[in-house]
Each structure stands twice: as structure tokens, then as C-alpha cells.
Design a protein around this motif. Structure first.
Motif, PDB file in Angstrom:
ATOM      1  N   ASN A 122      24.827 -41.735 -13.690  1.00  0.00           N
ATOM      2  CA  ASN A 122      23.634 -41.884 -14.526  1.00  0.00           C
ATOM      3  C   ASN A 122      22.454 -42.375 -13.691  1.00  0.00           C
ATOM      4  O   ASN A 122      22.560 -43.387 -12.991  1.00  0.00           O
ATOM      5  CB  ASN A 122      23.912 -42.864 -15.663  1.00  0.00           C
ATOM      6  CG  ASN A 122      22.778 -42.916 -16.671  1.00  0.00           C
ATOM      7  OD1 ASN A 122      21.720 -43.475 -16.400  1.00  0.00           O
ATOM      8  ND2 ASN A 122      23.001 -42.323 -17.828  1.00  0.00           N
TER       9      ASN A 122
ATOM     10  N   GLY B 210      25.287 -26.312 -13.948  1.00  0.00           N
ATOM     11  CA  GLY B 210      23.881 -26.523 -13.638  1.00  0.00           C
ATOM     12  C   GLY B 210      23.655 -27.659 -12.643  1.00  0.00           C
ATOM     13  O   GLY B 210      24.618 -28.208 -12.101  1.00  0.00           O
ATOM     14  N   PRO B 211      22.376 -28.004 -12.432  1.00  0.00           N
ATOM     15  CA  PRO B 211      21.185 -27.313 -12.985  1.00  0.00           C
ATOM     16  C   PRO B 211      21.006 -25.914 -12.399  1.00  0.00           C
ATOM     17  O   PRO B 211      21.231 -25.718 -11.208  1.00  0.00           O
ATOM     18  CB  PRO B 211      20.032 -28.235 -12.592  1.00  0.00           C
ATOM     19  CG  PRO B 211      20.535 -28.983 -11.407  1.00  0.00           C
ATOM     20  CD  PRO B 211      22.016 -29.153 -11.585  1.00  0.00           C
TER      21      PRO B 211
ATOM     22  N   ALA C 102      24.177 -31.791  -7.029  1.00  0.00           N
ATOM     23  CA  ALA C 102      25.081 -31.607  -8.178  1.00  0.00           C
ATOM     24  C   ALA C 102      26.482 -31.173  -7.751  1.00  0.00           C
ATOM     25  O   ALA C 102      27.487 -31.758  -8.173  1.00  0.00           O
ATOM     26  CB  ALA C 102      24.486 -30.592  -9.158  1.00  0.00           C
TER      27      ALA C 102
ATOM     28  N   LEU D 292      23.521 -35.572 -10.879  1.00  0.00           N
ATOM     29  CA  LEU D 292      23.949 -34.385 -11.620  1.00  0.00           C
ATOM     30  C   LEU D 292      22.776 -33.508 -12.037  1.00  0.00           C
ATOM     31  O   LEU D 292      22.975 -32.348 -12.408  1.00  0.00           O
ATOM     32  CB  LEU D 292      24.742 -34.794 -12.867  1.00  0.00           C
ATOM     33  CG  LEU D 292      26.016 -35.599 -12.613  1.00  0.00           C
ATOM     34  CD1 LEU D 292      26.690 -35.964 -13.924  1.00  0.00           C
ATOM     35  CD2 LEU D 292      26.977 -34.815 -11.721  1.00  0.00           C
ATOM     36  N   GLY D 293      21.565 -34.029 -11.974  1.00  0.00           N
ATOM     37  CA  GLY D 293      20.389 -33.263 -12.362  1.00  0.00           C
ATOM     38  C   GLY D 293      19.619 -32.696 -11.190  1.00  0.00           C
ATOM     39  O   GLY D 293      18.599 -32.032 -11.369  1.00  0.00           O
ATOM     40  N   ASN D 294      20.107 -32.958  -9.980  1.00  0.00           N
ATOM     41  CA  ASN D 294      19.470 -32.461  -8.772  1.00  0.00           C
ATOM     42  C   ASN D 294      20.251 -31.262  -8.257  1.00  0.00           C
ATOM     43  O   ASN D 294      21.459 -31.330  -8.040  1.00  0.00           O
ATOM     44  CB  ASN D 294      19.434 -33.576  -7.711  1.00  0.00           C
ATOM     45  CG  ASN D 294      18.584 -33.201  -6.514  1.00  0.00           C
ATOM     46  OD1 ASN D 294      18.680 -32.101  -5.994  1.00  0.00           O
ATOM     47  ND2 ASN D 294      17.739 -34.141  -6.069  1.00  0.00           N
TER      48      ASN D 294
ATOM     49  N   PRO E 238      18.925 -38.500  -9.276  1.00  0.00           N
ATOM     50  CA  PRO E 238      19.735 -38.032 -10.416  1.00  0.00           C
ATOM     51  C   PRO E 238      20.801 -37.058  -9.919  1.00  0.00           C
ATOM     52  O   PRO E 238      20.563 -35.858  -9.828  1.00  0.00           O
ATOM     53  CB  PRO E 238      18.698 -37.347 -11.320  1.00  0.00           C
ATOM     54  CG  PRO E 238      17.591 -36.949 -10.411  1.00  0.00           C
ATOM     55  CD  PRO E 238      17.545 -37.984  -9.334  1.00  0.00           C
TER      56      PRO E 238
ATOM     57  N   THR F 109      28.831 -30.758 -15.314  1.00  0.00           N
ATOM     58  CA  THR F 109      27.468 -30.218 -15.209  1.00  0.00           C
ATOM     59  C   THR F 109      27.265 -28.917 -15.975  1.00  0.00           C
ATOM     60  O   THR F 109      26.127 -28.480 -16.138  1.00  0.00           O
ATOM     61  CB  THR F 109      27.111 -29.948 -13.734  1.00  0.00           C
ATOM     62  OG1 THR F 109      27.972 -28.920 -13.223  1.00  0.00           O
ATOM     63  CG2 THR F 109      27.272 -31.203 -12.903  1.00  0.00           C
TER      64      THR F 109
ATOM     65  N   THR G  39      30.166 -39.530 -15.455  1.00  0.00           N
ATOM     66  CA  THR G  39      28.839 -39.345 -16.050  1.00  0.00           C
ATOM     67  C   THR G  39      28.085 -40.673 -16.064  1.00  0.00           C
ATOM     68  O   THR G  39      26.882 -40.720 -15.790  1.00  0.00           O
ATOM     69  CB  THR G  39      28.961 -38.797 -17.475  1.00  0.00           C
ATOM     70  OG1 THR G  39      29.616 -37.524 -17.435  1.00  0.00           O
ATOM     71  CG2 THR G  39      27.579 -38.613 -18.101  1.00  0.00           C
TER      72      THR G  39
END
Length: 294
Positions: free
Chosen positions: A129, A241-242, A158, A152-154, A150, A238, A125
Motif C-alpha cells: 500500500n 495491470g497497470p 508491478a 502495484l500501481g507503477n 506505489p 494486480t 496488498t
């Protein structure tokens, strides 16, 4: 003609394992299949019979397709890194050039296997970041800041970020299995190849690979089955997600059963996971021909 007597002592030895398998493996499988025909809550004392309605829902569920594709990605990438790359790594570690430092390298590669998946997820994580993560900081350092995202946010990256973390943790275990197999190869084969003037690459493909065929089959089976059952990595890192971009079948089963309290549909997904695992295992056994005399 007298009836053949069943030997008592061997039967007593295998009886506990049969009871264990029946109680903890086969009975839950049958119970889960039975639950697939009902609609019920985990706290409900009664079950509503719905027949094949949950199976029909499974065929129409687009999230199932997305989760299955993620499992396939997991399996393909894991087989490449955890089997083929691990075999190359094990061969290098067993080479004469690395003989002095090989024990230390084995420990280094095996250490991630001993670390809890929760700790590893927390570590990655920080690595992923988007503001202060090591990965993006490294990309900016070498002038590739346009690749910093990002992770983990893409939705696009992800699942690959989760898979990369899994390879880092698991490759050491498979490497050690290959090292043990390579150490059992008769040295005469390599000495004969040296006399014939064979190089390292030729010895790898003509001696090492054929001699570790059985171990390779076991490692592929472990890797593919683990990829179908994978839960901890995507759930902790995750949460699937997302959206559903990193959701796997096991994560989806958990969300349906304990998130939405839809235990009947969760049982159907569990049945699907079992069927897929069995099919892939049978295909691998058939294709590899392991256990047969050459």
C-alpha cells in the motif's frame, strides 16, 4: 516362436493411471488444439472455422510479447531464489551450528506454503500500500523515502512486486526438498573433506551440489514450468495491470476467454503455453543429463 504374453496383474495396476492421463490430460490437449482453429463464444452452440487466422493474430499481438517477457522474468528470478538461494538456505539449516534451532526455522520457512494464495495476496496488498504499507513505511524509517513508490500501481515495479510475493511463498517448499536430499548424502564424504581441510564453501560446491543434482533438476523443472503457467499471483494482486505490465500468458488467456469471450484465441494462447512448457522441459532434461550414469 510363441507370442509374448502381456502380464495381467501389472497391466491392471497401470490401466487406471493411463485412463486418468488420457481423460484429463491428453484428451483436453487435443480438444484445445482443435478449438484453436475455430472462432466461438463460450455460450455459442456453433463454431466458426477460421483455420490459422488465430495463430496469425498471435504472431501480430504485441501483448503476447509483453506477457511472455513477464513470464521469462518470473522464471529467471524464481530459479535464482527458489533453487539456488533455497539450496544455500537448506545447506545452512543442515549445518551443525544451526542443528538446535533448525526444526523451528524449517517450520517458519514452510508456513507460507500452507497459506492460501488469496490470503497472501491480501496480505501483500497491505504491504505494498503506497500510503500505509509496511514496505514504504520501512523505507521512510531508514531514510530511503525516495525509493517509496506505489509498487502495484507503477508499471515498472508491478511485475517485480508480484514476483517477490511468489518467492516469499514458494521458497520454503523448495528448501524442504533440498533438506531431504542433503540428509541423504553420506556423512563419510563430509568427514573425508574435513580430514583434507576443506572449508564449508568448498564442501558445498564439491560435495553438496553434485550430490543433490537430481533434486536440483526436479526443482528447476518445477520452478520454470510453474513460472510459465503462473496465474494466481498476478491475477489476484494486480489483475495484470497497470496496463499489461504484469500480465502473464495465463492471465492473458483468461482475459481473452472469459473477459472478451474469445474462446478460439484463448485456445491458441493455451496451446502456446503448452508448447513453451514442453520445450523448456525438454531443454532442461537435455542439458542436465539427469538419469544417466556418470
Amino acid at each position: 516362436m510363441t507370442a509374448r504374453k502381456i502380464p495381467l496383474i501389472p497391466t491392471l495396476f497401470i490401466l487406471p493411471s493411463i485412463l486418468f492421463l488420457g481423460l484429463f490430460i491428453y484428451f483436453p490437449l487435443v480438444q484445445n488444439l482443435y478449438n484453436s482453429f475455430f472462432q466461438f463464444s463460450v455460450f455459442s452452440p456453433t463454431k466458426e472455422f477460421v483455420g490459422f487466422a488465430s495463430f496469425q493474430q498471435l504472431l501480430q499481438d504485441k501483448v503476447i510479447v509483453a506477457a511472455f517477457i513477464n513470464n521469462v522474468k518470473y522464471a529467471v528470478i524464481s530459479v535464482f531464489f527458489q533453487v539456488f538461494f533455497a539450496l544455500v538456505l537448506a545447506t545452512i539449516l543442515e549445518d551443525k551450528v544451526f542443528r538446535r534451532i533448525a526444526p523451528a526455522l524449517r517450520v517458519i520457512y514452510f508456513m507460507p506454503v500452507m497459506i492460501s494464495i488469496s490470503v497472501i495476496a491480501l496480505l501483500f496488498t497491505f504491504v505494498y500500500n503506497p500510503q500505509m504499507g509496511l514496505l514504504n513505511s520501512f523505507l521512510e524509517l531508514i531514510g530511503l523515502e525516495n525509493l517509496a513508490v506505489p509498487w502495484l500501481g507503477n508499471a515498472t515495479t508491478a511485475i517485480y512486486a508480484v514476483i517477490a510475493m511468489s518467492q516469499w511463498q514458494s521458497i520454503g517448499f523448495i528448501t524442504m526438498l533440498f533438506i531431504v536430499a542433503i540428509q541423504k548424502i553420506p556423512k563419510d564424504l563430509y568427514e573425508a573433506a574435513d580430514i583434507d581441510g576443506a572449508g564449508k564453501i568448498r564442501k558445498f560446491f564439491n560435495i553438496t551440489v553434485p550430490q543433490v543434482k537430481e533434486t536440483m533438476f526436479v526443482n528447476v523443472l518445477i520452478t520454470v514450468t510453474g513460472s510459465i503457467l503462473v496465474f494466481n499471483e498476478p491475477f489476484i494482486l494486480t489483475g495484470g495491470g497497470p496496463g499489461f505490465s504484469s500480465t502473464t500468458l495465463s492471465v492473458l488467456m483468461y482475459e481473452q476467454g472469459f473477459g472478451k469471450d474469445n474462446m478460439g484465441y484463448a485456445s491458441v494462447i493455451a496451446t502456446l503455453i503448452f508448447v513453451l512448457s514442453a520445450i523448456f522441459a525438454l531443454i532442461q532434461i537435455r542439458v542436465s543429463g539427469t538419469g544417466k550414469d556418470d
